[in-house]
Design a protein around this motif. Structure first.
Motif, short mmCIF file in Angstrom:
data_model
loop_
_atom_site.label_atom_id
_atom_site.label_comp_id
_atom_site.label_asym_id
_atom_site.label_seq_id
_atom_site.Cartn_x
_atom_site.Cartn_y
_atom_site.Cartn_z
N SER A 162 37.23 -55.67 16.02
CA SER A 162 38.06 -56.74 16.28
C SER A 162 37.27 -58.25 16.39
O SER A 162 37.60 -59.15 16.45
CB SER A 162 38.74 -56.74 17.59
N ASP A 163 36.14 -58.07 16.16
CA ASP A 163 35.10 -59.25 16.23
C ASP A 163 34.75 -59.83 14.72
O ASP A 163 35.56 -59.26 13.88
CB ASP A 163 33.59 -58.89 16.79
N ALA A 164 34.04 -61.01 14.57
CA ALA A 164 34.14 -61.48 13.35
C ALA A 164 32.68 -62.07 13.11
O ALA A 164 31.79 -62.33 13.78
CB ALA A 164 35.06 -62.55 13.33
N VAL A 165 32.59 -62.54 11.79
CA VAL A 165 31.48 -63.26 11.29
C VAL A 165 32.02 -64.70 10.75
O VAL A 165 33.12 -64.46 10.21
CB VAL A 165 30.72 -62.32 9.99
N VAL A 166 31.12 -65.54 10.77
CA VAL A 166 31.33 -67.01 10.21
C VAL A 166 29.79 -67.15 9.66
O VAL A 166 28.70 -66.94 9.92
CB VAL A 166 31.42 -68.12 11.21
N THR A 167 30.06 -67.51 8.09
CA THR A 167 28.98 -68.08 7.39
C THR A 167 28.95 -69.59 7.07
O THR A 167 29.93 -70.32 7.24
CB THR A 167 28.76 -67.42 5.84
N VAL A 168 27.72 -70.02 7.35
CA VAL A 168 27.52 -71.66 7.21
C VAL A 168 26.23 -71.69 6.15
O VAL A 168 25.07 -71.37 6.50
CB VAL A 168 27.31 -72.36 8.52
#
Length: 370
Positions: A94-100
């Motif tokens: 249920s967690d997530a990844v963000v790419t920058v």
């Protein structure tokens, strides 16, 4: 100017937002129930990642996942280091990844998200023009191997994409110009108005705050959205259209050049070269009129992209093209045009034509039909 929201339909719908100062949209885009967020960003882009980290800090446990710059990040070893960090932080499904970052960050971070626990949510915050119009949209992820580019990967659609044009203000000019390679490509394969805009604009006026650049970004994203919605996993189009494979216009040669140059050449520059090459190949195969071929040379050159290349021999590039993902057995396949925005597939072109197109790409005289 207000933000532009471009919806992506399909089994897992999401929005692509184009505007400025968009970090505040990130928590809502991630959705409720996400406790931990891993933020993947190149170490050199820590300043650009800061607004994202700040936007997440209040309601989420943030794990920083710094990676190397560019294509050096797209290895199994870097992916494994990210998996280890997610495991140590206790990331659940249920967690997530963000790419920058740019396209390499999007590819690597998307692959990490696709493979951790067989898939967690990911939101992309592309910081280069190339990533905005190409890598961040459509769900393709991947890493490179010694045999070639993006040969290991997965389809994993994002939960959303934030194209913050403000991040382009610090982008080196050469990187902005390189990103235009994918934009001009979209003009040839689907939206000729892109070519009209590019050819009618002084290249020096294409800056981060330029209304014309914003229109080009939005048009190129719409081209990609239309293609991926119709054919997400590159299974083929209808009525002779190549489907998602059309987005690889010019990429067979582009990837060969990138490999020959050990990825030192910018992707958008390689795409420009690949498009010029395949236009010449199509002319020799009798599918494309000389004036459209010449327009390839003219449009890419107008924005400052290369249209000739002789850094590797035909034999070296030919061998690299044979391991391209679009090859079938021993047969090379190329997306080609029969006219502006009318793509098809050319399978098994003769080595004579392949070599003749290379001769023009390497600086030989362009043939003129009588």
């Amino acid at each position: 100017m207000s933000d532009t929201v471009l919806p992506v339909a399909g089994a897992s719908p999401y929005d692509v937002v184009v505007g400025t100062d968009l970090a505040g949209r990130l928590p809502a885009m991630l959705g409720s129930g996400v406790q931990r967020v891993g933020v993947v960003f190149p170490e050199s882009l820590a300043d650009l990642a800061r607004p994202v980290l700040d936007a997440l800090a209040g309601a989420h446990e943030v794990t920083r996942l710094p990676i190397p710059d560019g294509e050096r990040a797209k290895t199994a070893a870097v992916a494994a280091s990210c998996w280890d960090a997610l495991g140590e932080a206790g990331f659940t499904r249920s967690d997530a990844v963000v790419t920058v970052g740019g396209g390499a960050t999007t590819d690597l971070g998307g692959f990490v998200a696709a493979t951790w626990l067989r898939g967690v949510r990911v939101v992309h915050v592309p910081t280069t023009l190339l990533a905005m119009v190409d890598a961040a949209v459509g769900g393709k992820t991947g890493v490179n191997t010694p045999s070639g580019k993006n040969l290991v990967g997965a389809f994993h659609e994002p939960a959303g994409v934030l194209c913050d044009l403000a991040t382009l203000r610090s982008l080196p000019r050469a990187e902005l110009v390189a990103g235009l390679g994918e934009v001009v490509k979209c003009g040839f394969i689907a939206d000729p108005e892109i070519l009209t805009l590019v050819e009618g604009t002084d290249p020096d006026e294409l800056t981060a705050d330029s209304p014309v650049l914003r229109e080009l970004v939005e048009r190129a994203i719409r081209v990609k959205i239309d293609v991926v919605v119709a054919d997400l996993k590159e299974t083929g189009g209808q009525d002779g259209h190549p489907g998602r494979e059309v987005l690889n216009y010019g990429h067979t040669m582009a990837h060969a050049i990138e490999r020959a140059e050990d990825y030192a050449v910018r992707h958008g520059e390689a795409v420009a070269l690949g498009c010029v090459y395949v236009a010449e190949l199509a002319r020799r195969a009798g599918t494309l009129a000389p004036e459209v071929v010449e327009r390839h040379h003219r449009a890419f050159a107008h924005v400052g992209l290369p249209t000739t290349y002789s850094g590797a021999s035909f034999e070296e590039l030919h061998a690299a093209m044979r391991v391209d993902k679009k090859a079938r057995g021993s047969q090379l396949r190329f997306v080609v045009l029969t006219d502006l925005a009318v793509p098809t597939v050319l399978a098994g072109p003769s080595e004579e034509n392949l070599r003749a197109a290379y001769d023009v790409l390497s600086g030989g005289e362009q043939e003129v039909d009588a």
